[in-house]
Write a protein that holds these residues in place. Structure first.
Motif: not given
Length: 445
Positions: A325-326, A328, A347, A367, A392, A403-405, A438
């Motif tokens: 998770i970016d 976090f 998530i 995360e 996400i 929220v990005t990942c 992301n």
């Protein structure tokens, strides 16, 4: 006549005061040759039940035997009046109530287990009381976003041969429609444009049931509507899963048969009871407490198993995905750790719902999440990872806009070991982070 709970209870109960020590409780159990003792808390006018399950846990945690019982986390037991009939009791308890105490005017008379109650009631009564939430967890819905192309939806149908329907969700993760093989036939018949969004060709609206619907009502719903399947949502209207009438009945009766077998197994009390407790403890040890996904230790075991299996297959492989998770820490700092926990759980739900039944999803720690994608090459794994990333990014998280990942992917090769495979996926994740977050990055061989 329906029996009372006292009629089926065990009355040779051993009890001990909550101010006594763990050592004294174990001594009483040993002398009485029992596996369960009732702990009386007279100050709070309640009861706790100490079983071998807790004793095993205390042993694992190396709890001092001189510790007073009130200092230990011993589950509180529900108290049932001796005159309650079994049908009334069934409305009052659930599967989490392993043991209950039987009382009358605050006097302890006996104990009874959930299994004892279930086995003395007709299965039809259970169907009228038990909800589908306890059955639906193993039936994941194959989903896509309403703005995904029809080509993508058809590809999902192809890649998931065990299903004949794709659930179409909006950005709030709520069902908007369904695309079945029947709809697919119309797409072929009328030569529809596959680049258009799936919402143009899906069947809409889609009827849903809440996960607290009883099994009996769910079956009646299917029969009345002449549906093949039920789309199940939680109290917020977000997707929980999809289950067919056949699966619903089979799962319920399998669960019923398991309960009957469990009762029969009490013939060999001590050994089999300890085996059951050990198995349940192993399950707890294998799961992450917050997300209920596999934890890092269990994932390591499953990865070893997949490497051993696929090392002997020439034409098959698998991929491993690492998701982070970016930003976090920043999210936790700004909104608090409780909100961060909710993001982790959301998530986790996205990962389990989007994955196939054969995929292995785990929380690696903090995360980070990891996924094993069996019988999947890098091309298809990239498609899966990109869908996860987009889902996400578009998900409506409470209190925050987005929220990005970042995701890293690696494919298993016959000469690989676990360290090499994981390093390539981890290096790919690092590149995704360093290139702006992301995004999905692939291994470099």
């Amino acid at each position: 006549m329906i029996p009372t709970v006292y009629d089926i209870s065990i009355t040779n109960v051993v009890s001990i005061g909550i101010e006594k020590t763990l050592d004294e409780a174990v001594d009483k159990l040993s002398k009485a040759n029992l596996r369960t003792i009732v702990v009386e808390n007279k100050k709070q006018n309640c009861f706790h039940i100490l079983t071998t399950r807790e004793l095993l846990q205390f042993k694992i945690e190396n709890i001092n035997k001189d510790t007073a019982l009130y200092k230990l986390n011993i589950p509180k037991a529900k108290a049932l009046d001796k005159n309650m009939n079994l049908l009334t009791v069934l409305n009052y308890i659930d599967f989490s109530d392993e043991y209950m105490v039987i009382t009358h005017k605050d006097e302890l008379l006996g104990i009874v287990s959930y299994t004892d109650i279930v086995n003395n009631i007709d299965p039809q009564l259970i169907m009228e009381k038990q909800t589908i939430s306890s059955l639906i967890h193993q039936y994941k819905a194959i989903t896509t976003n309403e703005n995904s192309s029809t080509f993508e939806a058809i590809s999902l149908l192809k890649d998931n041969s065990a299903t004949d329907a794709i659930l179409v969700l909006n950005k709030e993760y709520k069902p908007k429609g369904i695309f079945t093989t029947k709809d697919f036939i119309d797409v072929i018949r009328y030569d529809y444009d596959l680049s258009k969004p799936i919402k143009d060709y899906m069947t809409s609206p889609v009827d849903t049931l809440y996960d607290d619907t009883t099994i009996s009502n769910a079956i009646n719903f299917i029969k009345k509507k002449h549906y093949k399947r039920i789309v199940v949502v939680n109290k917020d209207g977000k997707i929980s899963g999809v289950i067919t009438q056949k699966e619903l009945l089979r799962t319920f009766y399998n669960k019923w048969i398991e309960l009957i077998k469990e009762e029969g197994s009490k013939i060999s009390k001590t050994n089999e009871h300890l085996m059951q407790i050990t198995s349940e403890l192993e399950t707890k040890v294998a799961l992450d407490h917050l997300t209920k996904l596999y934890n890092r230790k269990k994932f390591d075991e499953l990865l070893d198993s997949h490497i051993e299996e696929f090392s002997n297959l020439k034409d098959e492989t698998f991929c491993m995905l690492i998701l982070d998770i970016d930003d976090f820490k920043l999210l936790n700092d700004n909104h608090g750790h409780l909100f961060g926990d909710e993001v982790l759980k959301d998530i986790s739900k996205i990962l389990t719902t989007k994955s196939r039944g054969s995929d292995i999803v785990a929380r690696w720690g903090g995360e980070e999440f990891v996924v094993i994608l069996p019988k999947t090459n890098l091309e298809h794994a990239t498609f899966f990872a990109e869908k996860i990333r987009q889902t996400i990014e578009n998900f409506d998280f409470e209190k925050i806009n987005k929220v990005t990942c970042s995701l890293g992917l690696a494919q298993f090769h016959n000469s690989d070991n676990k360290i090499e495979l994981f390093k390539r996926a981890d290096d790919a994740l690092y590149r995704a982070k360093s290139l702006g977050k992301n995004r999905v990055e692939l291994e470099h061989l």
